[in-house]
Design a protein around this motif. Structure first.
Motif, short mmCIF file in Angstrom:
data_model
loop_
_atom_site.label_atom_id
_atom_site.label_comp_id
_atom_site.label_asym_id
_atom_site.label_seq_id
_atom_site.Cartn_x
_atom_site.Cartn_y
_atom_site.Cartn_z
N HIS A 74 0.83 -1.20 0.00
CA HIS A 74 0.00 0.00 0.00
C HIS A 74 0.87 1.25 0.00
CE1 HIS A 74 -3.85 -2.04 1.26
NE2 HIS A 74 -2.97 -2.94 1.64
N GLY A 75 0.53 2.21 -0.84
CA GLY A 75 1.10 3.54 -0.79
C GLY A 75 0.00 4.53 -0.45
N THR A 76 0.28 5.49 0.41
CA THR A 76 -0.76 6.40 0.88
C THR A 76 -0.35 7.85 0.73
OG1 THR A 76 0.02 6.48 3.19
CG2 THR A 76 -1.44 4.67 2.59
N LEU A 77 -1.35 8.71 0.56
CA LEU A 77 -1.18 10.16 0.52
C LEU A 77 -2.26 10.80 1.37
CD1 LEU A 77 -0.56 10.75 -3.31
CD2 LEU A 77 1.16 10.89 -1.48
N GLY A 78 -1.96 11.95 1.95
CA GLY A 78 -2.96 12.61 2.77
C GLY A 78 -2.70 14.09 2.93
N LEU A 79 -3.74 14.81 3.33
CA LEU A 79 -3.66 16.24 3.59
C LEU A 79 -4.45 16.58 4.85
CD1 LEU A 79 -4.20 18.03 0.14
CD2 LEU A 79 -2.09 17.92 1.47
N GLY A 80 -3.96 17.54 5.60
CA GLY A 80 -4.71 18.14 6.69
C GLY A 80 -4.88 19.61 6.40
N ILE A 81 -6.13 20.06 6.24
CA ILE A 81 -6.41 21.42 5.79
C ILE A 81 -7.22 22.14 6.86
CG2 ILE A 81 -7.40 22.82 3.95
CD1 ILE A 81 -7.30 20.28 2.19
N PRO A 82 -6.63 23.12 7.57
CA PRO A 82 -7.39 23.87 8.58
C PRO A 82 -8.37 24.83 7.93
CG PRO A 82 -5.17 24.76 8.37
CD PRO A 82 -5.23 23.55 7.50
N LEU A 83 -9.53 24.92 8.53
CA LEU A 83 -10.57 25.86 8.07
C LEU A 83 -10.84 26.82 9.22
CD1 LEU A 83 -12.98 23.31 6.35
CD2 LEU A 83 -11.15 24.66 5.28
N GLY A 84 -9.97 27.78 9.40
CA GLY A 84 -10.07 28.65 10.56
C GLY A 84 -9.40 28.03 11.77
N SER A 85 -9.68 28.57 12.94
CA SER A 85 -9.02 28.12 14.16
C SER A 85 -9.70 26.91 14.80
CB SER A 85 -8.98 29.26 15.18
OG SER A 85 -10.30 29.70 15.50
N ARG A 86 -10.92 26.58 14.41
CA ARG A 86 -11.67 25.52 15.09
C ARG A 86 -11.96 24.31 14.22
NH1 ARG A 86 -16.26 28.20 19.06
NH2 ARG A 86 -14.81 29.41 20.37
N ASN A 87 -11.83 24.43 12.92
CA ASN A 87 -12.21 23.34 12.04
C ASN A 87 -11.01 22.87 11.21
OD1 ASN A 87 -15.41 23.20 12.08
ND2 ASN A 87 -14.81 25.36 12.16
N GLN A 88 -11.00 21.57 10.91
CA GLN A 88 -9.97 21.02 10.04
C GLN A 88 -10.54 19.85 9.25
OE1 GLN A 88 -5.97 20.61 11.50
NE2 GLN A 88 -5.66 18.67 10.45
N ILE A 89 -10.13 19.77 8.00
CA ILE A 89 -10.49 18.63 7.14
C ILE A 89 -9.24 17.79 6.93
CG2 ILE A 89 -11.25 17.93 4.84
CD1 ILE A 89 -13.50 19.08 6.45
N ASP A 90 -9.36 16.48 7.12
CA ASP A 90 -8.28 15.54 6.83
C ASP A 90 -8.73 14.60 5.73
OD1 ASP A 90 -6.11 16.11 8.82
OD2 ASP A 90 -7.75 15.73 10.23
N LEU A 91 -7.87 14.42 4.73
CA LEU A 91 -8.17 13.53 3.62
C LEU A 91 -7.03 12.54 3.46
CD1 LEU A 91 -8.53 16.78 2.32
CD2 LEU A 91 -10.19 15.42 1.04
N ALA A 92 -7.37 11.35 2.98
CA ALA A 92 -6.34 10.34 2.70
C ALA A 92 -6.83 9.43 1.59
CB ALA A 92 -6.02 9.52 3.95
N ILE A 93 -5.90 8.93 0.82
CA ILE A 93 -6.21 7.92 -0.18
C ILE A 93 -5.15 6.84 -0.11
CG2 ILE A 93 -4.99 9.15 -2.03
CD1 ILE A 93 -7.22 8.04 -3.93
N ASP A 94 -5.61 5.60 -0.20
CA ASP A 94 -4.76 4.42 -0.02
C ASP A 94 -4.76 3.66 -1.35
OD1 ASP A 94 -3.86 1.79 0.50
OD2 ASP A 94 -4.55 1.87 2.58
#
Length: 439
Positions: A402-422
């Motif tokens: 398995h090879g994986t990639l991901g991102l953590g994207i803050p949306l202001g000071s209280r929210n964050q989106i995390d994405l990953a693909i395997d």
């Protein structure tokens, strides 16, 4: 660099949102043996190749390493979804010298749908050293539509629509010691099995005169079973973290009831089945053993913007055959052969996980970029007896990289989106999307 990160962000959003493609299962563990994974590291962890037992410090630690909950500084809610993308794969059936089928060709028409996989709420307590969390986790899900065809003429023998899931609800508690250098955590939950499957016969000569006949299967769990997770996190220096987790998983005992399945042959001596009093079907005692998991990992912060992690994970897949039984005997199998329970084996494995997380500025926000690799050794149930059909079905699986990639994207000071693909070498790709809200 900013343009590269923006492009990667858009790509991951597209990959996770993409509806699961049509899938064809091989004639093995995907359906009959169900090679389920049960230790999901969350979107952040999956992006780092699953090397997270020493890294995770948010509400997803309830599953990965409960001790990591001590990294939650304010009340936090995590909602996570998971989707599976399986490339279509057709497997030609095999026949013996006389033309009798030894292996049915299987084609799956749909894969797992995008589903809610994890929900957790973590609340720091008043002493500032303890964190309490409650969570829901979909430990396993199978939702398929599978067509079994006669390899000689392509006619449909059976249509299979298996659906079951294992859901757990639980709570976690973590506490710091020694000025924050050591954290201990504990999670307890109850697991519930949900099962509802349907089998319909096709127009194949192997099922002559039975075209269109349907049978419905219901799973009735006798009682909820507990799951226990114990975690430890040691921080000897500001840059080093060492984590350990052990998960004691349940064996789910349940009864499988069938409706209008008089055309299926059952052998009470090997399947623990008895005729149903309420229909022309069967009531079968069955089990779903879920293997225990232990993991040890280390993380090192090379720079303020770069963290490297490695992890070894031991999974006791041999537990899957401790109470294993074949519910139904294959009708008309050629050649007829005695199928003994001791001929089924699954081996324990050790997985290797490697990951990295780097921080960069995009439009003034600290975006996390992740990558990783892990090796998943073959761990399917293997049949070592003389029946060729059963041997083709229970083939032990295959090694998967398995090879994986991901991102953590803050949306202001209280929210964050995390994405990953395997990306998996057997084309069983996964996408994860998580939303973290700090209240």
């Amino acid at each position: 660099m900013n343009h590269v990160l923006l492009g990667l962000t858009l790509f991951l959003c597209w990959a996770v949102a993409l509806p699961p493609a049509a899938d064809a299962l091989d004639n093995g563990a995907s359906w009959f043996d169900w090679e389920y994974r049960l230790d999901e590291p969350g979107a952040r962890g999956r992006g780092m190749g699953g090397a997270t037992v020493a890294v995770t410090n948010d509400a997803t630690a309830t599953l990965v390493n409960p001790a990591g909950l001590t990294g939650v500084a304010q009340t936090e809610l995590v909602v996570e979804g998971r989707g599976i993308h399986l490339d279509e794969r057709r497997v030609a059936g095999r026949v013996d010298a006389a033309g009798n089928p030894l292996q049915l060709g299987l084609t799956a028409e749909k894969s797992d749908q995008v589903n809610l996989s994890h929900l957790a709420l973590a609340v720091p307590l008043g002493d500032g050293r303890s964190v309490l969390a409650v969570f829901f986790n979909r430990l396993a899900l199978m939702d398929r539509k599978v067509i079994a065809s006669d390899p000689r003429d392509g006619s449909v023998v059976q249509g299979l629509e298996p659906m079951f899931s294992v859901d757990e609800f639980g709570a976690s508690l973590a506490r710091e010691f020694w000025s924050g250098k050591l954290s201990l955590g504990f999670s307890g939950s109850f697991a519930t099995l949900n099962m509802d499957s349907k089998v319909s016969l096709g127009d194949s000569p192997l099922a002559a005169g039975s075209a269109g006949r349907e049978s419905v299967f219901y799973g009735h769990q006798s009682e909820q079973e507990p799951i226990w997770r114990l975690g430890l996190l040691w921080k000897p220096t500001p840059n080093w973290r060492i984590g350990f987790k052990h998960a004691l998983m349940p064996t789910l005992d349940y009864k499988l009831s069938t409706v209008d399945s008089s055309w299926i042959t059952a052998d009470p001596t090997s399947s623990r089945c008895t005729p149903a009093a309420f229909s022309a079907g069967w009531v079968c005692e069955s089990t779903l053993p879920i293997p225990d998991v232990s993991a040890i990992g280390v993380a090192y912060r090379v720079k303020d913007w770069l963290t490297l992690a490695a992890e070894l994970k031991s999974i006791k897949y041999s537990q899957r055959t401790h109470k294993f039984n074949g519910i139904f005997v294959t009708p008309g199998s050629a050649p007829e052969a005695e199928i003994r329970l001791e001929d089924f084996r699954a081996k324990d494995v050790v997985e290797i996980h490697l990951g990295a997380e780097g921080l960069s500025q995009v439009w003034g926000l600290p975006v996390a970029v992740r990558g990783g690799y892990y090796f998943d050794p073959a761990h399917g149930i293997r049949y070592r007896g003389s029946d060729a059909t059963t041997a083709a079905i229970f083939d032990g699986g295959e090694d998967v990289h398995h090879g994986t990639l991901g991102l953590g994207i803050p949306l202001g000071s209280r929210n964050q989106i995390d994405l990953a693909i395997d990306f998996a070498s057997d084309s069983r790709h996964q996408g994860l999307l998580a939303w973290r809200w700090r209240l």
